[in-house]
Design a protein around this motif. Structure first.
Motif, mmCIF file in Angstrom:
data_model
loop_
_atom_site.group_PDB
_atom_site.id
_atom_site.type_symbol
_atom_site.label_atom_id
_atom_site.label_comp_id
_atom_site.label_asym_id
_atom_site.label_seq_id
_atom_site.Cartn_x
_atom_site.Cartn_y
_atom_site.Cartn_z
ATOM 1 N N GLU A 42 -39.399 53.662 12.295
ATOM 2 C CA GLU A 42 -39.930 52.303 12.414
ATOM 3 C C GLU A 42 -40.239 51.723 11.040
ATOM 4 O O GLU A 42 -39.957 50.554 10.773
ATOM 5 C CB GLU A 42 -41.182 52.281 13.291
ATOM 6 C CG GLU A 42 -40.894 52.305 14.777
ATOM 7 C CD GLU A 42 -42.099 51.889 15.607
ATOM 8 O OE1 GLU A 42 -43.229 51.878 15.059
ATOM 9 O OE2 GLU A 42 -41.910 51.576 16.798
ATOM 10 N N ARG A 43 -40.803 52.533 10.181
ATOM 11 C CA ARG A 43 -41.117 52.049 8.836
ATOM 12 C C ARG A 43 -39.849 51.644 8.083
ATOM 13 O O ARG A 43 -39.788 50.586 7.455
ATOM 14 C CB ARG A 43 -41.869 53.117 8.048
ATOM 15 C CG ARG A 43 -42.199 52.638 6.640
ATOM 16 C CD ARG A 43 -42.568 53.737 5.681
ATOM 17 N NE ARG A 43 -42.388 53.259 4.334
ATOM 18 C CZ ARG A 43 -43.239 52.438 3.714
ATOM 19 N NH1 ARG A 43 -44.305 52.005 4.330
ATOM 20 N NH2 ARG A 43 -43.005 52.028 2.487
ATOM 21 N N CYS B 295 -38.382 48.314 9.591
ATOM 22 C CA CYS B 295 -39.099 47.047 9.463
ATOM 23 C C CYS B 295 -39.465 46.695 8.037
ATOM 24 O O CYS B 295 -39.761 45.535 7.742
ATOM 25 C CB CYS B 295 -40.358 47.056 10.337
ATOM 26 S SG CYS B 295 -41.667 48.146 9.757
ATOM 27 N N TYR C 235 -35.036 46.484 5.860
ATOM 28 C CA TYR C 235 -34.891 45.180 6.514
ATOM 29 C C TYR C 235 -33.858 44.300 5.796
ATOM 30 O O TYR C 235 -32.981 43.720 6.421
ATOM 31 C CB TYR C 235 -36.237 44.456 6.575
ATOM 32 C CG TYR C 235 -36.154 43.120 7.285
ATOM 33 C CD1 TYR C 235 -36.333 43.032 8.662
ATOM 34 C CD2 TYR C 235 -35.881 41.947 6.591
ATOM 35 C CE1 TYR C 235 -36.235 41.818 9.320
ATOM 36 C CE2 TYR C 235 -35.775 40.735 7.234
ATOM 37 C CZ TYR C 235 -35.959 40.665 8.602
ATOM 38 O OH TYR C 235 -35.845 39.463 9.247
ATOM 39 N N GLU D 110 -32.070 46.265 15.221
ATOM 40 C CA GLU D 110 -31.904 47.586 14.602
ATOM 41 C C GLU D 110 -31.956 48.653 15.682
ATOM 42 O O GLU D 110 -32.555 48.464 16.743
ATOM 43 C CB GLU D 110 -33.015 47.809 13.575
ATOM 44 C CG GLU D 110 -32.966 49.140 12.852
ATOM 45 C CD GLU D 110 -31.734 49.303 11.990
ATOM 46 O OE1 GLU D 110 -30.669 49.582 12.575
ATOM 47 O OE2 GLU D 110 -31.826 49.165 10.753
ATOM 48 N N ILE E 193 -36.641 43.550 15.091
ATOM 49 C CA ILE E 193 -37.566 43.585 13.969
ATOM 50 C C ILE E 193 -37.958 42.147 13.642
ATOM 51 O O ILE E 193 -37.103 41.302 13.402
ATOM 52 C CB ILE E 193 -36.933 44.239 12.729
ATOM 53 C CG1 ILE E 193 -36.244 45.557 13.108
ATOM 54 C CG2 ILE E 193 -37.971 44.446 11.643
ATOM 55 C CD1 ILE E 193 -37.151 46.582 13.710
ATOM 56 N N LYS F 88 -40.147 39.567 11.247
ATOM 57 C CA LYS F 88 -40.843 39.403 9.961
ATOM 58 C C LYS F 88 -41.491 38.028 9.915
ATOM 59 O O LYS F 88 -40.875 37.026 10.266
ATOM 60 C CB LYS F 88 -39.848 39.560 8.808
ATOM 61 C CG LYS F 88 -40.484 39.432 7.430
ATOM 62 C CD LYS F 88 -39.467 39.678 6.320
ATOM 63 C CE LYS F 88 -38.559 38.491 6.130
ATOM 64 N NZ LYS F 88 -37.730 38.600 4.905
ATOM 65 N N ARG G 179 -45.162 42.971 10.083
ATOM 66 C CA ARG G 179 -43.924 43.029 10.861
ATOM 67 C C ARG G 179 -44.269 43.254 12.334
ATOM 68 O O ARG G 179 -45.396 43.632 12.670
ATOM 69 C CB ARG G 179 -43.033 44.186 10.385
ATOM 70 C CG ARG G 179 -42.647 44.138 8.924
ATOM 71 C CD ARG G 179 -41.611 43.069 8.642
ATOM 72 N NE ARG G 179 -41.126 43.192 7.283
ATOM 73 C CZ ARG G 179 -41.656 42.564 6.227
ATOM 74 N NH1 ARG G 179 -42.721 41.804 6.395
ATOM 75 N NH2 ARG G 179 -41.151 42.701 5.017
ATOM 76 N N VAL H 11 -42.300 45.426 15.539
ATOM 77 C CA VAL H 11 -41.187 46.225 16.043
ATOM 78 C C VAL H 11 -41.334 46.247 17.558
ATOM 79 O O VAL H 11 -42.313 46.775 18.084
ATOM 80 C CB VAL H 11 -41.195 47.656 15.482
ATOM 81 C CG1 VAL H 11 -40.061 48.475 16.090
ATOM 82 C CG2 VAL H 11 -41.065 47.630 13.962
#
Length: 251
Positions: A51-52, A55, A59, A179, A188, A190, A209, A211
């Motif tokens: 996930e990190r 996002c 990204y 993603e 994702i 932003k 962010r 997710v």
């Protein structure tokens, strides 16, 4: 001052940091001087590495096509993720649910209906959805300056304004990419660079962010139905979610 205080990219020098904060009369500097040690709190919330990467780190380089908006309506569930000011640790991880319904397709953009739920509050908006450009394969939802999306208030985790217990994020645009995370398709989200904290009218500098993962209708339990013998066959009453056909009408 924070970089001097903790030694980020330079030797740590608390005296230099405190001098910098003392020699000016800016409110934030006075507040930071008093609460400086709190700014390096590493009580971070763990999230998955995938996930990190999706996002934050990957990204910008993500060029996957976005297919979610080929449906008339998609409901997503996931989390709003707020990183600390260094972009290293997660300070906030809040469940969110929202749905995007295509109201009218104009070709270059779509009129959509957004239903956003967070912290027990529901927000309804009718913004526009369109591509940023074909090269980036990125979409954005545009609320406009006068119709910005104001998220439900959350706890103020920083000490730059100690008298403000809560903060509300005001968003003009949401940028969207698709993603694959741990084998599941995800959206994702932003926040735009113009996102502000309503209470102090200042732009947000920490990375925020979302997710979220699309909900899919559950399939009927055909294995259980197959076990029923001819002698046991009875009329089966199906609930309304037994099968979902979309879009309606279909070819």
């Amino acid at each position: 001052s924070i970089m001097h205080y903790f030694g980020y990219g330079m030797p740590a020098s608390r005296s230099t940091a405190l001098h910098m904060l003392t020699e000016n009369g800016i409110f934030n500097s006075r507040a930071l001087k008093y609460y400086l040690r709190d700014q390096n709190s590493n009580d971070w919330i763990p999230i998955s590495a995938a996930e990190r990467l999706a996002c934050l780190d990957n990204y910008a380089s993500n060029l996957n096509p976005v297919t979610f908006f080929e449906r008339r309506k998609t409901t997503f569930k996931g989390h709003l993720i707020e990183f600390d000011w260094t972009g290293v640790g997660v300070k906030r991880y809040i469940p969110v649910t929202f749905s995007i319904t295509i109201r009218e397709d104009h070709g270059s953009y779509k009129d959509v209906h957004l239903e956003f739920m967070m912290n027990g509050e529901t927000i309804l908006k009718d913004p526009k959805l369109q591509k940023v450009n074909n090269a980036s394969r990125e979409y954005y939802i545009d609320f406009g300056y006068f119709y910005s999306l104001k998220l439900p208030a959350v706890q103020n985790l920083l000490r730059d304004h100690p008298e403000k217990n809560n903060v509300s994020y005001v968003i003009e645009r949401l940028y969207l990419k698709q993603e694959t995370i741990d084998g599941k398709e995800a959206l994702i989200v932003k926040l735009s660079p113009t996102t502000k904290v309503l209470e102090v009218n200042e732009e947000v500098r920490t990375p925020i962010r979302m997710v979220v993962y699309p909900e899919t209708p559950s399939a009927p339990n055909t294995a259980a139905l197959a076990k029923v013998s001819k002698e046991e066959v009875k009329p089966i009453v199906l609930d309304k979610d037994f099968a979902v056909i979309a879009p309606n009408p279909i070819g």
